[in-house]
Enzyme design. Structure first.
Site, short mmCIF file in Angstrom:
data_model
loop_
_atom_site.label_atom_id
_atom_site.label_comp_id
_atom_site.label_asym_id
_atom_site.label_seq_id
_atom_site.Cartn_x
_atom_site.Cartn_y
_atom_site.Cartn_z
N LYS A 66 86.89 55.94 30.30
CA LYS A 66 85.93 56.93 30.80
C LYS A 66 85.06 56.32 31.90
O LYS A 66 85.03 55.09 32.06
CB LYS A 66 85.08 57.45 29.65
CG LYS A 66 84.34 56.37 28.91
CD LYS A 66 83.73 56.91 27.64
CE LYS A 66 82.94 55.78 26.97
NZ LYS A 66 81.94 56.25 26.07
N TYR A 126 59.56 41.85 49.70
CA TYR A 126 58.58 42.88 49.35
C TYR A 126 57.55 42.33 48.36
O TYR A 126 57.92 41.72 47.34
CB TYR A 126 59.27 44.07 48.69
CG TYR A 126 60.09 44.90 49.65
CD1 TYR A 126 59.47 45.64 50.65
CD2 TYR A 126 61.46 44.94 49.55
CE1 TYR A 126 60.22 46.40 51.54
CE2 TYR A 126 62.22 45.70 50.43
CZ TYR A 126 61.59 46.43 51.42
OH TYR A 126 62.33 47.19 52.29
N MET A 149 67.12 46.34 48.42
CA MET A 149 68.25 47.25 48.24
C MET A 149 69.57 46.62 48.71
O MET A 149 70.60 46.71 48.06
CB MET A 149 68.01 48.56 48.99
CG MET A 149 69.04 49.62 48.68
SD MET A 149 68.83 51.13 49.62
CE MET A 149 67.34 51.79 48.96
C1 LIG Z 1 84.15 57.81 21.06
C2 LIG Z 1 84.27 56.47 21.69
N1 LIG Z 1 85.24 55.64 21.28
C3 LIG Z 1 85.41 54.41 21.81
C4 LIG Z 1 84.57 53.96 22.82
C5 LIG Z 1 84.82 52.58 23.39
O1 LIG Z 1 83.74 51.73 23.10
P1 LIG Z 1 83.77 50.20 23.48
O2 LIG Z 1 83.66 50.12 24.96
O3 LIG Z 1 82.55 49.67 22.79
O4 LIG Z 1 85.04 49.64 22.98
C6 LIG Z 1 83.54 54.77 23.26
C7 LIG Z 1 82.62 54.29 24.30
O5 LIG Z 1 81.44 54.41 24.26
C8 LIG Z 1 83.38 56.06 22.68
O6 LIG Z 1 82.41 56.89 23.09
#
Ligand SMILES: Cc1ncc(COP(=O)(O)O)c(C=O)c1O
Length: 372
Positions: A38, A265, A313
């Site tokens: 993700k 800064y 930045m």
């Molecule tokens: C539902 C779910 N499963 C697995 C993971 C993977 O987690 P990790 O990166 O700690 O392995 C996540 C990430 O936050 C998650 O939201």
């Protein structure tokens, strides 16, 4: 127009990523590994990472939302949304063949209706809330909800899963209680002949701290951060995974400034004596934590160069007193490197008083992702 190399880049080792994947897969075998990609693979660039993992044998990909799922479908592996699904997203996701989470009976009904309408079978995993209190079917309601959902047409009820809020805390009572709840729900449903091919609860922390979460009845683990060679700040680190990334840039100016000069800064640093200072072409827009100001160091020619003053930045000022042969254009390692002075994601997380996830997800847009 000729392409000019970017000033700041992340070197991401796909070989180390593959080795990390294999270490995880070996550690949890015969359980399957669902790789969690993700948020653009935690910011590292989802497609190159996904391709390398698919080649390494990953059984599928986990994502947070439809946009991310659609990006991964062309790779031909099962893609699963792990969080929630909104009503208007259901039709297109069923059509695309994405595995969907069932977080309540209403969602199950909508998925079923979409599948029937489209003449398809939708693959679903029931998401249990056993203690995360974020999403999912509450444990007490789960047997009844799942029994009802399993009677709906058009659904292939392939899996059931849950998530831990405390998996980094070895021996955490809540974590063990969550697994007990999960198992009790499985037993309850099994009495009616309802079983699931895929049962999962472990994330990276659990793989390291709760071997029970990787063993039957659990037969899939979901891993994200360990693939990148990082861990949550606390907890055991049983897997010998290695960092996959280095953040690099160039030295853009060198001057010797007189004693008393205020740097950057707010002049939060003042030179005590004439000092050779370097201006490095990366700042907080690239992901350098402001917390490195006057505290961190960067590596030039393998030598640690302390950060002087506040990170800006686009630029960071360092002392070059320990590296007299430094020259404009030199490569600068902001994160990564080898040996004693190697800078880790965990070091930055500690300086910033955050966790490694936030560091990895915070590299800026203009930072080129280079896969090596
Ligand atoms: C539902 C779910 N499963 C697995 C993971 C993977 O987690 P990790 O990166 O700690 O392995 C996540 C990430 O936050 C998650 O939201």
């Amino acid at each position: 127009m000729t392409e000019i190399p970017r000033r700041v880049w992340l070197e991401i080792s796909l070989e180390t990523l593959t080795q990390n994947y294999r270490k995880i897969a070996d550690a949890v075998a015969p359980a399957d590994v669902l790789t969690v990609l993700k948020a653009n693979a935690y910011g590292l660039g989802v497609l190159p990472i996904a391709r390398a993992l698919a080649q390494a044998g990953a059984s599928g990909f986990g994502v947070a939302e439809p946009y991310e799922a659609l990006q991964l479908l062309p790779l031909g592996k099962p893609v699963q949304i792990l969080s929630s699904i909104l009503p208007e997203e259901i039709g297109p996701m069923v059509a695309a063949g994405v595995t969907l989470p069932v977080t309540d009976l209403a969602t199950a009904r909508l998925i079923s209706a979409a599948a029937v309408r489209q003449g398809k079978t939708a693959t679903v995993h029931f998401k249990l809330d056993t203690g995360m209190s974020r999403l999912g079917i509450l444990a007490a309601e789960a047997p009844a909800v799942i029994r009802d959902a399993c009677r709906l047409p058009g659904l292939f009820c392939e899996g059931i899963f849950s998530h831990f809020p405390f998996a980094y805390e070895s021996g955490s009572e809540l974590t063990n209680h969550q697994m007990d709840l999960f198992c009790a729900i499985l037993d309850d449903l099994a009495r009616d002949g309802i079983t699931f091919a895929k049962r999962h609860i472990a994330n990276s922390d659990a793989i390291n701290n709760f071997p029970r979460a990787c063993q039957p009845p659990f037969n899939v683990v979901r891993t994200g951060i360990n693939l990148h060679g990082s861990f949550d700040t606390s907890g055991k680190r049983t897997l010998h995974v290695k960092p996959v990334l280095a953040l690099k840039t160039r030295l853009t100016a060198i001057r010797t400034l007189p004693a008393g000069t205020g740097i950057g800064y707010g002049h939060t640093y003042r030179l005590a004596c004439p000092t050779r200072v370097g201006t490095v072409s990366a700042g907080y827009a690239d992901g350098l934590p402001l917390a490195l100001s006057n505290r961190g160091y960067l590596l030039i020619r393998g030598v640690p160069c302390p950060v002087l003053g506040r990170i800006s930045m686009d630029y960071t000022t360092v002392s070059l007193e320990s590296v007299p042969d430094a020259a404009v254009g030199d490569e600068v390692t902001c994160l990564g490197g080898e040996g004693l002075h190697a800078l880790t994601v965990e070091d930055w997380a500690a300086l910033k008083n955050t966790h490694p996830y936030e560091i990895i997800c915070s590299f800026g847009n203009r930072v080129e992702r280079r896969y090596v």
